[in-house]
Design a protein around this motif. Structure first.
Motif, PDB file in Angstrom:
ATOM      1  N   MET A   1     -22.930  89.961 -57.899  1.00  0.00           N
ATOM      2  CA  MET A   1     -24.107  89.182 -58.279  1.00  0.00           C
ATOM      3  C   MET A   1     -23.676  87.823 -58.825  1.00  0.00           C
ATOM      4  N   PRO A   2     -24.481  86.782 -58.588  1.00  0.00           N
ATOM      5  CA  PRO A   2     -24.160  85.452 -59.114  1.00  0.00           C
ATOM      6  C   PRO A   2     -24.284  85.423 -60.633  1.00  0.00           C
ATOM      7  N   LEU A   3     -23.499  84.561 -61.263  1.00  0.00           N
ATOM      8  CA  LEU A   3     -23.559  84.440 -62.718  1.00  0.00           C
ATOM      9  C   LEU A   3     -24.782  83.645 -63.166  1.00  0.00           C
ATOM     10  N   ILE A   4     -25.170  82.655 -62.376  1.00  0.00           N
ATOM     11  CA  ILE A   4     -26.291  81.783 -62.729  1.00  0.00           C
ATOM     12  C   ILE A   4     -27.330  81.806 -61.618  1.00  0.00           C
ATOM     13  N   SER A   5     -28.595  81.869 -62.019  1.00  0.00           N
ATOM     14  CA  SER A   5     -29.713  81.719 -61.078  1.00  0.00           C
ATOM     15  C   SER A   5     -30.397  80.380 -61.347  1.00  0.00           C
ATOM     16  N   VAL A   6     -30.467  79.543 -60.325  1.00  0.00           N
ATOM     17  CA  VAL A   6     -31.155  78.255 -60.410  1.00  0.00           C
ATOM     18  C   VAL A   6     -32.523  78.419 -59.757  1.00  0.00           C
ATOM     19  N   ILE A   7     -33.586  78.192 -60.521  1.00  0.00           N
ATOM     20  CA  ILE A   7     -34.951  78.415 -60.042  1.00  0.00           C
ATOM     21  C   ILE A   7     -35.633  77.066 -59.806  1.00  0.00           C
ATOM     22  N   ILE A   8     -36.042  76.833 -58.553  1.00  0.00           N
ATOM     23  CA  ILE A   8     -36.675  75.561 -58.187  1.00  0.00           C
ATOM     24  C   ILE A   8     -38.059  75.839 -57.614  1.00  0.00           C
ATOM     25  N   PRO A   9     -39.123  75.574 -58.368  1.00  0.00           N
ATOM     26  CA  PRO A   9     -40.481  75.712 -57.823  1.00  0.00           C
ATOM     27  C   PRO A   9     -40.800  74.528 -56.911  1.00  0.00           C
ATOM     28  N   LEU A  10     -41.485  74.798 -55.811  1.00  0.00           N
ATOM     29  CA  LEU A  10     -41.743  73.764 -54.811  1.00  0.00           C
ATOM     30  C   LEU A  10     -43.226  73.705 -54.455  1.00  0.00           C
ATOM     31  N   TYR A  11     -43.721  72.484 -54.334  1.00  0.00           N
ATOM     32  CA  TYR A  11     -45.043  72.277 -53.759  1.00  0.00           C
ATOM     33  C   TYR A  11     -45.083  70.867 -53.173  1.00  0.00           C
ATOM     34  N   ASN A  12     -45.182  70.766 -51.865  1.00  0.00           N
ATOM     35  CA  ASN A  12     -45.197  69.461 -51.178  1.00  0.00           C
ATOM     36  C   ASN A  12     -44.075  68.563 -51.709  1.00  0.00           C
ATOM     37  N   SER A  13     -42.862  69.048 -51.552  1.00  0.00           N
ATOM     38  CA  SER A  13     -41.699  68.432 -52.188  1.00  0.00           C
ATOM     39  C   SER A  13     -40.810  67.659 -51.220  1.00  0.00           C
ATOM     40  N   GLU A  14     -41.340  67.277 -50.069  1.00  0.00           N
ATOM     41  CA  GLU A  14     -40.518  66.699 -49.017  1.00  0.00           C
ATOM     42  C   GLU A  14     -39.813  65.404 -49.421  1.00  0.00           C
ATOM     43  N   LYS A  15     -40.385  64.638 -50.336  1.00  0.00           N
ATOM     44  CA  LYS A  15     -39.806  63.342 -50.689  1.00  0.00           C
ATOM     45  C   LYS A  15     -38.514  63.477 -51.503  1.00  0.00           C
ATOM     46  N   THR A  16     -38.389  64.551 -52.264  1.00  0.00           N
ATOM     47  CA  THR A  16     -37.274  64.624 -53.219  1.00  0.00           C
ATOM     48  C   THR A  16     -36.392  65.853 -53.098  1.00  0.00           C
ATOM     49  N   ILE A  17     -36.834  66.889 -52.388  1.00  0.00           N
ATOM     50  CA  ILE A  17     -36.141  68.172 -52.490  1.00  0.00           C
ATOM     51  C   ILE A  17     -34.713  68.121 -51.943  1.00  0.00           C
ATOM     52  N   ARG A  18     -34.449  67.313 -50.918  1.00  0.00           N
ATOM     53  CA  ARG A  18     -33.083  67.251 -50.401  1.00  0.00           C
ATOM     54  C   ARG A  18     -32.124  66.691 -51.458  1.00  0.00           C
ATOM     55  N   GLU A  19     -32.518  65.607 -52.105  1.00  0.00           N
ATOM     56  CA  GLU A  19     -31.664  65.013 -53.139  1.00  0.00           C
ATOM     57  C   GLU A  19     -31.486  65.972 -54.311  1.00  0.00           C
ATOM     58  N   THR A  20     -32.555  66.659 -54.680  1.00  0.00           N
ATOM     59  CA  THR A  20     -32.479  67.627 -55.777  1.00  0.00           C
ATOM     60  C   THR A  20     -31.508  68.754 -55.444  1.00  0.00           C
ATOM     61  N   LEU A  21     -31.631  69.311 -54.262  1.00  0.00           N
ATOM     62  CA  LEU A  21     -30.732  70.392 -53.859  1.00  0.00           C
ATOM     63  C   LEU A  21     -29.285  69.922 -53.759  1.00  0.00           C
ATOM     64  N   GLU A  22     -29.071  68.702 -53.301  1.00  0.00           N
ATOM     65  CA  GLU A  22     -27.706  68.173 -53.227  1.00  0.00           C
ATOM     66  C   GLU A  22     -27.072  68.101 -54.608  1.00  0.00           C
ATOM     67  N   SER A  23     -27.888  67.792 -55.634  1.00  0.00           N
ATOM     68  CA  SER A  23     -27.350  67.721 -56.989  1.00  0.00           C
ATOM     69  C   SER A  23     -26.949  69.099 -57.505  1.00  0.00           C
ATOM     70  N   VAL A  24     -27.543  70.162 -56.930  1.00  0.00           N
ATOM     71  CA  VAL A  24     -27.149  71.530 -57.294  1.00  0.00           C
ATOM     72  C   VAL A  24     -25.922  71.955 -56.489  1.00  0.00           C
ATOM     73  N   LEU A  25     -25.952  71.696 -55.197  1.00  0.00           N
ATOM     74  CA  LEU A  25     -24.873  72.151 -54.326  1.00  0.00           C
ATOM     75  C   LEU A  25     -23.544  71.450 -54.620  1.00  0.00           C
ATOM     76  N   GLN A  26     -23.585  70.292 -55.276  1.00  0.00           N
ATOM     77  CA  GLN A  26     -22.353  69.585 -55.615  1.00  0.00           C
ATOM     78  C   GLN A  26     -21.794  69.981 -56.988  1.00  0.00           C
ATOM     79  N   GLN A  27     -22.363  70.997 -57.622  1.00  0.00           N
ATOM     80  CA  GLN A  27     -21.909  71.398 -58.943  1.00  0.00           C
ATOM     81  C   GLN A  27     -20.444  71.834 -58.914  1.00  0.00           C
TER      82      GLN A  27
END
Length: 325
Positions: A1-27
């Motif tokens: 099991m993962p040590l940390i769960s990152v929870i991202i609620p989404l609603y019509n998030s097309e403008k920002t979600i890629r940049e937001t996810l990149e900031s998580v994936l580069q941790q």
């Protein structure tokens, strides 16, 4: 099991979600899962998520119920020992999870680790830094009076602590995070990473229509907290009301794009002044009044240009910049 769960609620998030996810994936810390909770988005949010090929990303879709419900949905799905919420338009620095996790591991009594915060605009450009709080351990009064954690995208939280104090209050509009931080501060110690690790996006649409309502909802949370501890909080209540409305006034100005923000800021500032007329002697009030007047008078779109010009003039007058040239 993962040590940390990152929870991202989404609603019509097309403008920002890629940049937001990149900031998580580069941790720099990588043992995490991302629980993306889609609240029946009508735009291309899901199409964008489908292009991200990372096994740590898990997408769940539900009928529309709102932001707080989605956060709780994510909590129910989380497998990690630690929880990090992240709104779809906010960003983290690369070392956010690593350093906050280290802070909690070094202090088993702490349930929350928070960091310093910068505000950014719709284009991810720096607006200003929030105050650099250094409060540790018993922080209940500071959470109540100064909102030291700032927003839910900031902290890393032990899931066991969330299970003890309860999940987010779905009846609240806006201050569900403050309510949660107060409940956590009642029972647990906090830790701080003395470094900016959270970039909090302020947008016109997220502020102008709701800032006054959010201020009133925040006062409900504060009133409830004061009722639980009347002896220790009675002397704070007047200042707390003022701080809530002042926070709303400046938040509307941070969005700074349209007459509606000037109106929202003016309403909050008026409420603060009614509660405590000495607000007019506080530092920065003169500048705030000038900004409100500019938002109300200038044609749409002119205010940001004016602010940028003022910033450029201030930058050119900075002795450090002159020395560098």
């Amino acid at each position: 099991m993962p040590l940390i769960s990152v929870i991202i609620p989404l609603y019509n998030s097309e403008k920002t979600i890629r940049e937001t996810l990149e900031s998580v994936l580069q941790q720099t810390f990588s043992d995490f899962e991302i629980i993306a909770v889609n609240d029946d988005s009508k735009d291309s949010t899901l199409d964008i998520l489908a292009t991200i090929k990372d096994p740590r990303l898990k997408v769940f879709s539900y009928p529309n119920r709102g932001l707080t419900v989605n956060r709780n949905r994510g909590l129910a799905l989380a497998q990690g020992e630690f929880i990090a919420f992240l709104d779809h338009d906010d960003l983290w620095t690369a070392d956010k999870l690593e350093l906050q996790l280290k802070a909690l591991q070094e202090n088993p009594q702490a349930a929350v680790a928070y960091s310093w915060v910068d505000l950014i605009d719709e284009s991810s450009q720096f607006i200003r830094s929030c105050p650099h709080f250094k409060d540790r351990r018993n922080v209940y009064e500071r959470v109540l009076t100064d909102f030291i954690v700032v927003a839910i995208s900031n902290p890393l939280i032990r899931k066991s602590a969330l299970e003890k104090v309860g999940y987010l209050d779905e009846s609240l509009f806006g201050p569900d995070d403050l309510d949660l931080f107060l409940r956590l501060a009642e029972h647990f110690e906090f830790e701080v990473v003395e470094k900016t690790q959270f970039l909090y996006r302020i947008t016109n649409g997220s502020v102008s229509a709701s800032v006054v309502r959010q201020a009133r909802e925040t006062l409900k949370v504060i009133e409830s907290a004061c009722q639980r501890y009347p002896e220790s909080t009675q002397h704070l209540q007047k200042n707390l009301i003022t701080n809530v409305y002042m926070h709303g006034a400046f938040r509307a100005l941070d969005a700074a794009n349209g007459r509606q923000n000037g109106i929202a800021s003016a309403k909050c500032l008026w409420e603060a002044m009614k509660n405590d007329p000495s607000v007019l002697r506080r530092g920065g009030i003169g500048i705030a009044l000038c900004k409100i007047a500019a938002l109300l008078i200038l044609p749409s779109g002119m205010y940001p240009k004016l602010i940028n010009q003022v910033k450029q003039v201030k930058k050119s007058m900075n002795p450090k910049n002159k020395t560098q040239r």
